[in-house]
Design a protein around this motif. Structure first.
Motif, PDB file in Angstrom:
ATOM      1  N   CYS A  18       0.822  -1.216   0.000  1.00  0.00           N
ATOM      2  CA  CYS A  18       0.000   0.000   0.000  1.00  0.00           C
ATOM      3  C   CYS A  18       0.849   1.256   0.000  1.00  0.00           C
ATOM      4  CB  CYS A  18      -0.940  -0.011   1.203  1.00  0.00           C
ATOM      5  SG  CYS A  18      -2.171  -1.327   1.116  1.00  0.00           S
ATOM      6  N   CYS A  31      -8.603  -3.508  -2.012  1.00  0.00           N
ATOM      7  CA  CYS A  31      -8.004  -4.828  -1.802  1.00  0.00           C
ATOM      8  C   CYS A  31      -8.899  -5.881  -2.419  1.00  0.00           C
ATOM      9  CB  CYS A  31      -7.845  -5.093  -0.307  1.00  0.00           C
ATOM     10  SG  CYS A  31      -7.141  -6.718   0.082  1.00  0.00           S
ATOM     11  N   TYR A  46      -5.241  -8.918   4.279  1.00  0.00           N
ATOM     12  CA  TYR A  46      -6.324  -7.937   4.270  1.00  0.00           C
ATOM     13  C   TYR A  46      -6.253  -7.049   5.512  1.00  0.00           C
ATOM     14  CZ  TYR A  46     -10.662  -5.563   4.934  1.00  0.00           C
ATOM     15  OH  TYR A  46     -11.563  -4.569   5.193  1.00  0.00           O
ATOM     16  N   TYR A  49      -3.599  -4.459   5.102  1.00  0.00           N
ATOM     17  CA  TYR A  49      -4.079  -3.433   4.166  1.00  0.00           C
ATOM     18  C   TYR A  49      -5.061  -2.497   4.879  1.00  0.00           C
ATOM     19  CZ  TYR A  49      -7.737  -1.612   1.102  1.00  0.00           C
ATOM     20  OH  TYR A  49      -8.681  -0.810   0.523  1.00  0.00           O
ATOM     21  N   ALA A  50      -6.047  -3.073   5.563  1.00  0.00           N
ATOM     22  CA  ALA A  50      -7.102  -2.275   6.202  1.00  0.00           C
ATOM     23  C   ALA A  50      -6.516  -1.334   7.249  1.00  0.00           C
ATOM     24  CB  ALA A  50      -8.156  -3.188   6.824  1.00  0.00           C
ATOM     25  N   MET A  53      -4.712   1.568   5.532  1.00  0.00           N
ATOM     26  CA  MET A  53      -5.650   2.543   4.984  1.00  0.00           C
ATOM     27  C   MET A  53      -6.217   3.422   6.101  1.00  0.00           C
ATOM     28  SD  MET A  53      -5.280   2.087   1.820  1.00  0.00           S
ATOM     29  CE  MET A  53      -6.570   3.081   1.086  1.00  0.00           C
ATOM     30  N   PRO A  60     -10.880   1.427   4.206  1.00  0.00           N
ATOM     31  CA  PRO A  60     -10.517   0.223   3.463  1.00  0.00           C
ATOM     32  C   PRO A  60     -11.706  -0.287   2.643  1.00  0.00           C
ATOM     33  CG  PRO A  60     -10.433  -0.174   5.848  1.00  0.00           C
ATOM     34  CD  PRO A  60     -10.877   1.224   5.641  1.00  0.00           C
TER      35      PRO A  60
END
Length: 181
Positions: A18, A31, A46, A49-50, A53, A60
């Motif tokens: 990211c 994603c 995930y 990523y979340a 973000m 996300p």
């Protein structure tokens, strides 16, 4: 999770992906993956990523893959679903390279250019990613370290010694799918 294991550093890898997309100028990163897959690494990726973000003040967005399909087909169908939602995006973090490759195929079919319009990053460092056009930017595990950790785990089991859970370091392998010309 109660068993000993050796896993990639999925959280750090997702954050690397990211951050790379943002540094390359992509702002609306989604994603493609699963938060409920029996493959634990997909949820960990995930989650990384979340959290990234949220840390940068963005919401996300998960486009969940359909279960029971080959990974490339999951990526292709996720792009169909994403386009149907009308969700704006210019960056994709896919939880595995095969899903990313399927997504890139679908993006081309829909007339999007990777990387000038959409940046794509996968995860796993599979060799096929180097041989597509554009080549796939990926998060690659340190395969030598992984091998050493696995051998160490086997030796510990044989010798009856306890062994801690281990995370394999990962690195970003920047390629064509995230280089805007």
């Amino acid at each position: 999770d109660e068993l000993d294991w050796v896993r990639n550093d999925n959280d750090s890898g997702a954050r690397l992906a990211c951050n790379h997309l943002q540094q390359a100028g992509y702002k609306r990163i989604i994603c493609i993956g699963s938060a409920t897959s029996p493959q634990r690494q997909f949820k960990e990726r995930y989650d990384g990523y979340a959290q990234y973000m949220r840390d940068v003040g963005q919401k996300p967005v998960l486009i969940a893959v359909e279960k029971g399909l080959p990974r490339a087909e999951q990526g292709r169908r996720a792009i169909e679903q994403l386009i149907a939602t009308g969700q704006e995006f210019d960056g994709i973090f896919a939880v595995c390279d095969e899903i990313a490759l399927g997504a890139m195929t679908a993006l081309r079919e829909y007339g999007f250019d990777v990387p000038s319009q959409i940046g794509v990053v996968g995860f796993d460092g599979i060799r096929a990613g180097a041989h597509v056009t554009p080549s796939l930017t990926t998060i690659e595990p340190d395969f030598q370290a992984a091998g050493e950790m696995l051998v160490g785990r086997i030796l510990a089991v044989v010798m009856g010694k306890p062994h801690e859970k281990s995370r394999v370091p990962v690195r970003l392998l920047a390629r064509g799918s995230t280089f805007r010309g």
